[in-house]
Design an enzyme around this catalytic site. Structure first.
Site, PDB file in Angstrom:
ATOM      1  N   MET A 117       0.795  -1.212   0.000  1.00 18.41           N
ATOM      2  CA  MET A 117       0.000   0.000   0.000  1.00 18.41           C
ATOM      3  C   MET A 117       0.834   1.272   0.000  1.00 18.41           C
ATOM      4  O   MET A 117       0.258   2.356  -0.040  1.00 18.41           O
ATOM      5  CB  MET A 117      -0.884   0.002   1.240  1.00 18.41           C
ATOM      6  CG  MET A 117      -2.217   0.647   1.023  1.00 18.41           C
ATOM      7  SD  MET A 117      -3.306   0.088   2.340  1.00 18.41           S
ATOM      8  CE  MET A 117      -2.148  -0.389   3.622  1.00 18.41           C
ATOM      9  N   PRO A 118       2.169   1.140   0.015  1.00 13.46           N
ATOM     10  CA  PRO A 118       2.956   2.398   0.022  1.00 13.46           C
ATOM     11  C   PRO A 118       2.741   3.183  -1.268  1.00 13.46           C
ATOM     12  O   PRO A 118       2.330   2.632  -2.293  1.00 13.46           O
ATOM     13  CB  PRO A 118       4.407   1.913   0.099  1.00 13.46           C
ATOM     14  CG  PRO A 118       4.340   0.496   0.515  1.00 13.46           C
ATOM     15  CD  PRO A 118       3.040  -0.045   0.019  1.00 13.46           C
ATOM     16  N   TYR A 119       3.031   4.481  -1.154  1.00 11.64           N
ATOM     17  CA  TYR A 119       3.014   5.358  -2.319  1.00 11.64           C
ATOM     18  C   TYR A 119       4.374   6.039  -2.374  1.00 11.64           C
ATOM     19  O   TYR A 119       4.821   6.629  -1.384  1.00 11.64           O
ATOM     20  CB  TYR A 119       1.914   6.417  -2.185  1.00 11.64           C
ATOM     21  CG  TYR A 119       2.021   7.498  -3.227  1.00 11.64           C
ATOM     22  CD1 TYR A 119       1.567   7.285  -4.520  1.00 11.64           C
ATOM     23  CD2 TYR A 119       2.606   8.718  -2.933  1.00 11.64           C
ATOM     24  CE1 TYR A 119       1.689   8.271  -5.482  1.00 11.64           C
ATOM     25  CE2 TYR A 119       2.733   9.710  -3.889  1.00 11.64           C
ATOM     26  CZ  TYR A 119       2.276   9.474  -5.166  1.00 11.64           C
ATOM     27  OH  TYR A 119       2.418  10.451  -6.120  1.00 11.64           O
TER      28      TYR A 119
END
Lengths: 67, 67, 67, 67, 67, 67
Positions: free
Chosen positions: E1-3
């Site tokens: 889920m990192p950006y």
């Protein structure tokens, strides 16, 4: 001279692991694009799970459901 | 209507100095580009030194070495 | 070591004016916070007027109405 | 796959309202652009009123004047 | 889920190298933080050298001086 | 006074649909948080599919595989 911003949920990541992220992405930019590590800036933002949404709901809610 | 984001390390900057940054950058945009101060937005992010990297290491580590 | 991002509408700003913005904001950070100009990074984003909204409408529409 | 960042002043917004923002913007992107909610990411940043400027002054100062 | 957002100067980086950056940073987040690659988002911004400043001057000017 | 940044892939979104996104997100912030539309700023970034990664690969590659 690159600038990298990494956003992750705030869930107790240690300083040691954040340092590994910074070292790793700086090395990646040197390796792939020959960017000078001395001027590569990396900023990590840790975001509360109430403030991060995916699939239309917060990560807090998803974690409560076991994701 | 401009939007400005200033990221600095979190090291005890006073509210007074942050107000000077906001006033200064708003005035700069008026002076150089004739932008209307009324709709110029400035957001300052203060980032923990563990979360800011340059030269492949964190600012925490650099400060410990005397930088 | 600060990082500054300035977003403005894309409306023909000259390279000379963008250089003045960069010099000005770098000097402001030196003056107010004693930040080292050598590692101050400034990135200017010019955004199409169709892609910038204020007051619930695009700048393209506002410009057509004489704003 | 869209990424949305919402910045607001930190003034006690509840988790329930933040969840409504996340649900609402995810639905908007599905409705207008047929984007898949499963991979739509929304990050909300709450910014201290000392760190948010508009009209060349901080929101802290404006709130004190009754805005 | 990192950006992750990577900003570099626009100087003819190939699609193949950008793909390597995306693969590399996604793998780094899996390795260091056990983040799921399926939901790791990476956005690369290429910025005109007139719009990137360091040391108070644009990269265009620095390149002309041989940096 | 909120600031919203929406990042999507550059795939021919019309000005009319971008205007709907801007109107919709501005209305959402009014409805959920009572934010004044007059000072709500929305910026849409359209990102080349070569520059957007998910699952460790570019959207260009994914589109070629039929996603």
């Amino acid at each position: 001279m690159p600038y990298v911003n990494i956003k992750i949920t705030r869930e107790g990541v240690t300083a040691e692991r954040k340092a590994r992220l910074i070292a790793g992405v700086t090395e990646l930019l040197r390796e792939v694009l020959d960017k000078n590590p001395a001027t590569t800036v990396v900023v990590i933002d840790e975001v509360d799970t109430d403030n991060w949404g995916i699939g239309g709901e917060t990560v807090t809610v998803r974690r409560a459901r076991g994701f």
